[in-house]
Write a protein that holds these residues in place. Structure first.
Motif, PDB file in Angstrom:
ATOM      1  N   ALA A 115       5.609  -7.850  -7.474  1.00  0.00           N
ATOM      2  CA  ALA A 115       4.295  -7.203  -7.530  1.00  0.00           C
ATOM      3  C   ALA A 115       3.198  -8.227  -7.265  1.00  0.00           C
ATOM      4  CB  ALA A 115       4.093  -6.561  -8.904  1.00  0.00           C
ATOM      5  N   PHE A 116       3.371  -9.410  -7.825  1.00  0.00           N
ATOM      6  CA  PHE A 116       2.395 -10.477  -7.609  1.00  0.00           C
ATOM      7  C   PHE A 116       2.356 -10.869  -6.138  1.00  0.00           C
ATOM      8  CE2 PHE A 116       1.842 -15.045  -6.959  1.00  0.00           C
ATOM      9  CZ  PHE A 116       0.566 -15.226  -7.458  1.00  0.00           C
ATOM     10  N   GLY A 117       3.549 -11.059  -5.559  1.00  0.00           N
ATOM     11  CA  GLY A 117       3.632 -11.506  -4.167  1.00  0.00           C
ATOM     12  C   GLY A 117       2.971 -10.523  -3.214  1.00  0.00           C
ATOM     13  N   SER A 118       3.211  -9.224  -3.434  1.00  0.00           N
ATOM     14  CA  SER A 118       2.627  -8.247  -2.519  1.00  0.00           C
ATOM     15  C   SER A 118       1.116  -8.167  -2.723  1.00  0.00           C
ATOM     16  CB  SER A 118       3.275  -6.877  -2.721  1.00  0.00           C
ATOM     17  OG  SER A 118       2.970  -6.397  -4.005  1.00  0.00           O
ATOM     18  N   SER A 119       0.669  -8.322  -3.962  1.00  0.00           N
ATOM     19  CA  SER A 119      -0.765  -8.263  -4.221  1.00  0.00           C
ATOM     20  C   SER A 119      -1.483  -9.461  -3.617  1.00  0.00           C
ATOM     21  CB  SER A 119      -1.029  -8.238  -5.721  1.00  0.00           C
ATOM     22  OG  SER A 119      -0.349  -7.169  -6.305  1.00  0.00           O
ATOM     23  N   LEU A 120      -0.778 -10.566  -3.584  1.00  0.00           N
ATOM     24  CA  LEU A 120      -1.345 -11.800  -3.018  1.00  0.00           C
ATOM     25  C   LEU A 120      -1.852 -11.564  -1.599  1.00  0.00           C
ATOM     26  CD1 LEU A 120      -1.502 -14.802  -3.937  1.00  0.00           C
ATOM     27  CD2 LEU A 120       0.610 -15.184  -2.688  1.00  0.00           C
ATOM     28  N   ILE A 121      -1.085 -10.772  -0.815  1.00  0.00           N
ATOM     29  CA  ILE A 121      -1.457 -10.512   0.581  1.00  0.00           C
ATOM     30  C   ILE A 121      -2.827  -9.837   0.643  1.00  0.00           C
ATOM     31  CG2 ILE A 121      -0.807  -9.250   2.679  1.00  0.00           C
ATOM     32  CD1 ILE A 121       1.138 -11.476   2.050  1.00  0.00           C
ATOM     33  N   VAL A 122      -3.079  -8.924  -0.294  1.00  0.00           N
ATOM     34  CA  VAL A 122      -4.335  -8.169  -0.268  1.00  0.00           C
ATOM     35  C   VAL A 122      -5.451  -8.948  -0.950  1.00  0.00           C
ATOM     36  CG1 VAL A 122      -5.430  -5.984  -0.899  1.00  0.00           C
ATOM     37  CG2 VAL A 122      -2.982  -6.062  -0.389  1.00  0.00           C
ATOM     38  N   SER A 131      -7.045  -4.640   8.218  1.00  0.00           N
ATOM     39  CA  SER A 131      -5.819  -4.709   9.016  1.00  0.00           C
ATOM     40  C   SER A 131      -5.102  -3.361   9.007  1.00  0.00           C
ATOM     41  CB  SER A 131      -4.875  -5.752   8.452  1.00  0.00           C
ATOM     42  OG  SER A 131      -5.557  -6.929   8.168  1.00  0.00           O
ATOM     43  N   SER A 132      -4.242  -3.190  10.013  1.00  0.00           N
ATOM     44  CA  SER A 132      -3.520  -1.919  10.104  1.00  0.00           C
ATOM     45  C   SER A 132      -2.353  -1.932   9.122  1.00  0.00           C
ATOM     46  CB  SER A 132      -3.003  -1.720  11.526  1.00  0.00           C
ATOM     47  OG  SER A 132      -1.678  -2.207  11.627  1.00  0.00           O
ATOM     48  N   ILE A 137       1.838  -3.604   5.369  1.00  0.00           N
ATOM     49  CA  ILE A 137       3.048  -3.201   4.642  1.00  0.00           C
ATOM     50  C   ILE A 137       4.178  -4.223   4.823  1.00  0.00           C
ATOM     51  CG2 ILE A 137       4.756  -1.362   4.344  1.00  0.00           C
ATOM     52  CD1 ILE A 137       2.000  -0.624   3.283  1.00  0.00           C
ATOM     53  N   PRO A 138       4.523  -4.602   6.091  1.00  0.00           N
ATOM     54  CA  PRO A 138       5.615  -5.577   6.202  1.00  0.00           C
ATOM     55  C   PRO A 138       5.297  -6.891   5.496  1.00  0.00           C
ATOM     56  CG  PRO A 138       5.094  -4.629   8.337  1.00  0.00           C
ATOM     57  CD  PRO A 138       4.038  -4.166   7.395  1.00  0.00           C
ATOM     58  N   LEU A 139       4.050  -7.365   5.615  1.00  0.00           N
ATOM     59  CA  LEU A 139       3.710  -8.636   4.963  1.00  0.00           C
ATOM     60  C   LEU A 139       3.836  -8.522   3.450  1.00  0.00           C
ATOM     61  CD1 LEU A 139       0.655 -10.137   6.887  1.00  0.00           C
ATOM     62  CD2 LEU A 139       2.931 -11.123   6.561  1.00  0.00           C
ATOM     63  N   MET A 140       3.360  -7.411   2.914  1.00  0.00           N
ATOM     64  CA  MET A 140       3.422  -7.241   1.458  1.00  0.00           C
ATOM     65  C   MET A 140       4.873  -7.190   0.976  1.00  0.00           C
ATOM     66  SD  MET A 140       0.396  -4.473   0.845  1.00  0.00           S
ATOM     67  CE  MET A 140       0.579  -4.277  -0.918  1.00  0.00           C
ATOM     68  N   PRO A 201      -7.065  -1.416  -0.250  1.00  0.00           N
ATOM     69  CA  PRO A 201      -7.464  -0.551   0.861  1.00  0.00           C
ATOM     70  C   PRO A 201      -6.345   0.415   1.230  1.00  0.00           C
ATOM     71  CG  PRO A 201      -7.065  -2.797   1.605  1.00  0.00           C
ATOM     72  CD  PRO A 201      -7.062  -2.828   0.110  1.00  0.00           C
ATOM     73  N   GLN A 202      -6.715   1.568   1.781  1.00  0.00           N
ATOM     74  CA  GLN A 202      -5.754   2.621   2.113  1.00  0.00           C
ATOM     75  C   GLN A 202      -4.603   2.098   2.974  1.00  0.00           C
ATOM     76  OE1 GLN A 202      -5.976   5.590   0.699  1.00  0.00           O
ATOM     77  NE2 GLN A 202      -4.038   6.216   1.632  1.00  0.00           N
ATOM     78  N   ASN A 203      -4.928   1.175   3.870  1.00  0.00           N
ATOM     79  CA  ASN A 203      -3.903   0.692   4.797  1.00  0.00           C
ATOM     80  C   ASN A 203      -2.827  -0.142   4.114  1.00  0.00           C
ATOM     81  OD1 ASN A 203      -5.078   1.963   6.899  1.00  0.00           O
ATOM     82  ND2 ASN A 203      -6.051   0.140   7.784  1.00  0.00           N
ATOM     83  N   ALA A 204      -3.098  -0.600   2.908  1.00  0.00           N
ATOM     84  CA  ALA A 204      -2.103  -1.404   2.191  1.00  0.00           C
ATOM     85  C   ALA A 204      -1.212  -0.532   1.316  1.00  0.00           C
ATOM     86  CB  ALA A 204      -2.809  -2.453   1.338  1.00  0.00           C
TER      87      ALA A 204
END
Lengths: 382, 325
Positions: A115-122, A131-132, A137-140, A201-204
């Motif tokens: 959860a931390f890692g994916s949040s880091l991206i945003v 971003s699209s 999504i793949p980065l997260m 954001p919605q895109n994430a």
């Protein structure tokens, strides 16, 4: 505890047989294992029913209420399936490690780090907020997997190199993970002093049924929370199934789990495999955290898990460490969690999880041993 | 004076771990893995608090807490000894059961905080009359009765394990059950006994939390991983009560220090970072868990050098006529 009674030899003059326990020399028949699982579940429900009655509840009413709350309506089903998603991942994560007899109890911590890692991206932010989804999504997901894997590699390394008991180290890592997340939650990423970040954001966010309902104006899907993560979970289950049962590496893992000494003589690098298996296990649990953040929570916050990682242990065991079977089992447990919100006292689902696991391992006894009824007179003559 | 109250609370906090750790040692010396300490503790804490609240007598609560944990121990023994299932998985399962049952039975207990009679605190006001050392001694000795019971238990456990005949049998069934069996020792019967004793001791640890030292019931946070720290301590202790006791009191000290370190504005002549950036304290909260890891690494390394290992038959169920199975 029911089955205990059958092991104490009955009084001789009433019952002229003696019960003898002997180890199975042959393979247990194929139908036995699922039959025992079913029996174990029934016994678990029975014991839970007794306990509920003991604290003054109505067992049957509680069960029927739980069923309705979990699977009674399409909305309930959607909620239960949504809860099943992180459970599938955590179940797979535990199953992978258990195949090698590595007791990874750390799926919970790996989930938090995912959860931390994916949040880091945003939140860092690694990529701009406009971003699209194809970037987000793949980065997260990948970032969540990486952080989960790191959280798995640390105890894996400690076990492989220093012989540290992984049960305790993975558990300690769980507590450390919660504190780690809290540090960011109450500090840098806090939104206006609340214990949560700004909404992503919605895109994430992963696509939900309710989004589809909005786009195509399908009334019946409105407000349903089920999200794309279910597809990710099913794909992960298939991939891990293929790795464990169809690849050479999977064979190495299972061989090491069955007999570490033989595996060592066969030239299998146990140190490397221990670290790799913990990395894979952590990555899958980390993916659970990433999917949960992006699909359900929509922001970084605390208390995102009612113990998914720990339930994963039971799910892995109930599905006989088979990644594909974790899917139906997780749906069952997802329903159990949803039902827990509706009934009092709220601890009942947690208690049931424990009783189910105890009942399961107790019934596994019959896989390895059989009971024989020996006439007293015969055995005396021997 | 602050120093002495820190020492006092080190003993208080360490006592909880001490009971759990001793429970772990007794069970594991007999050859049965004990990963269920957290579950025993939470159940002991819950039941004792509930019964103390219901009866108004904390001693009945203590007994009920012990009985409940022991009952859970019977289940663990049944699975590990009679059904010969995997002891690791059984330990985990027992934890789930202990936690779950505690959640169900403890549903309304958190409302009772402050209204429950607790086990008594022992103090020696006469000590204050001694000049200079009197006041510190008074502060350090003003402890809950459980702290004294724990202190008394350390030499007793050590004596029992290493100096008595039943203690020798206990070690024998964990090291070499075949030989013990040949000597006429009832291996599986004793394993039942020590699994139950271990559970009861861990239960006392739980009672010391809720009805004595840190009164109250806060669902799973009542124990908050203390039982698991005990499992780590058992390994650090190399299954030796005295070594384990030192570890337990050290952990008691550590968990007190990380609370105290947040408070002053200045620390070692610098601005205290934990005072000015409060969320840094989350790193302090990691300390006990990181220390458990460190302590286990130390224990494992020393054991390897001195060739002291875990009890040789740890984790292996025993059936007559079958070796290593």
């Amino acid at each position: 505890m029911e089955n205990n009674a059958s092991f104490t030899p009955p009084k001789r003059n009433i019952f002229p047989y003696r019960i003898q326990i002997e180890e199975r020399s042959d393979e247990a028949p194929k139908w036995l294992s699922p039959a025992l699982t079913l029996a174990a579940l029934l016994v678990a429900f029975f014991i839970t029913g007794i306990l509920i009655s003991a604290v003054g509840g109505d067992a049957l009413y509680t069960f029927s209420k739980m069923w309705k709350a979990a699977f009674g309506t399409w909305f309930a089903l959607s909620d239960s399936l949504t809860k099943a998603i992180p459970l599938i991942f955590c179940g797979i994560a535990c199953a992978v490690a258990f195949h090698m007899k590595i007791w990874n109890i750390g799926a919970e911590g790996q989930f938090f780090l995912g959860a931390f890692g994916s949040s880091l991206i945003v939140l860092a932010p690694v990529v701009p907020a406009e971003s699209s989804p194809w970037v987000f999504i793949p980065l997260m997901m990948i970032s969540g997997m990486i952080f989960g894997a790191i959280w798995g590699i640390i105890p894996g390394f400690l076990k492989a190199k220093l012989g540290l008991n992984e049960i305790i180290s993975t558990l300690m890592m769980n507590y450390i993970a919660v504190a780690w997340n809290n540090f960011f939650l109450f500090g840098q990423w806090s939104y206006q002093g609340f214990q949560m970040s700004e909404k992503f954001p919605q895109n994430a966010l992963l696509l939900r049924l309710s989004d589809i309902a909005k786009t195509y104006s399908i009334k019946s899907l409105q407000g349903m929370a089920l999200h794309l993560g279910i597809i990710f979970a099913i794909i992960t289950a298939i991939v891990i199934y293929l790795i464990i049962y169809k690849s050479k590496w999977g064979y190495e893992i299972k061989l090491t789990g069955d007999n570490a000494k033989a595996a060592n003589y066969a030239g299998i690098n146990i140190v490397r495999n221990t670290v790799l298996v913990m990395a894979l296990s952590g990555a899958v649990a980390g993916l659970a955290g990433a999917v949960e953040i992006s699909g359900v929570v929509k922001r970084f916050q605390g208390s995102i898990s009612p113990g998914y990682g720990y339930t994963g242990v039971i799910i892995a065991w109930l599905s006989k460490l088979n990644p594909l079977l974790t899917i139906p089992v997780s749906v069952f447990f997802g329903g159990l969690i949803i039902a827990g919100r509706e009934i009092q006292p709220s601890g009942i689902p947690k208690m049931m999880q424990g009783i189910i696991l105890v009942s399961l391992i107790a019934f596994d006894f019959f896989l390895n041993y059989r009971l024989q009824f020996v006439r007293i007179s015969e055995s005396a003559a021997e | 004076m602050g120093l002495f109250s820190i020492i006092a609370s080190a003993f208080a906090g360490g006592t909880i771990l001490l009971f759990g750790m001793l429970g772990g040692i007794f069970t594991e010396r007999s050859g049965v893995m004990n990963l269920a300490i957290e579950g025993y503790m939470l159940l002991g804490a819950t039941i004792s608090y509930k019964i103390a609240a219901a009866t108004g007598n904390p001693w009945i609560g203590l007994l009920a807490g012990i009985a409940a944990a022991a009952l859970l121990g019977v289940l663990h023994a049944l699975i590990c000894v009679t059904l010969k299932a995997d002891q690791v998985v059984s330990g985990l399962a027992i934890n789930f059961v202990g936690t779950g049952v505690s959640m169900v039975l403890g549903a309304n207990l958190s409302n009772l905080i402050g209204q429950v009679n607790l086990l008594p605190t022992v103090a020696f006001p006469a000590l204050q009359k001694i000049p200079t050392i009197g006041e510190p001694l008074y502060i350090i000795t003003k402890q809950n009765i459980m702290v004294y019971i724990g202190l008394a238990l350390i030499p007793i456990a050590n004596w029992y394990l290493f100096k008595t005949r039943p203690g020798m049998h206990l070690r024998a069934i964990g090291e070499n059950p075949e030989a013990a069996d040949a000597m006429g020792v009832n291996v599986n019967g004793l394993r039942y006994l020590y699994t139950i004793i271990g559970a009861a001791l861990a239960g006392i640890g739980g009672v010391s939390i809720s009805t004595a030292i840190y009164p109250g019931w806060f669902s799973e946070l009542t124990t908050n991983g203390k039982g698991w720290i005990c499992v780590g301590l058992v390994i650090f202790a190399q299954w030796n009560p005295i070594r384990g006791a030192l570890g337990a009191y050290f952990f008691g000290l550590l968990s007190r220090v990380i609370i105290d370190i947040k408070l002053p504005r200045m620390l070692l002549g610098m601005n205290n970072p934990f005072f000015f950036v409060p969320n840094l304290t989350y790193f302090l909260e990691m300390a006990p868990y990181i220390f458990t890891l460190v302590v286990m690494v130390i224990g494992a390394n020393q054991a390897r050098r001195k060739r002291i290992g875990a009890p040789a038959a740890l984790g292996q169920p025993y059936s007559r006529g079958q070796r290593g199975k």
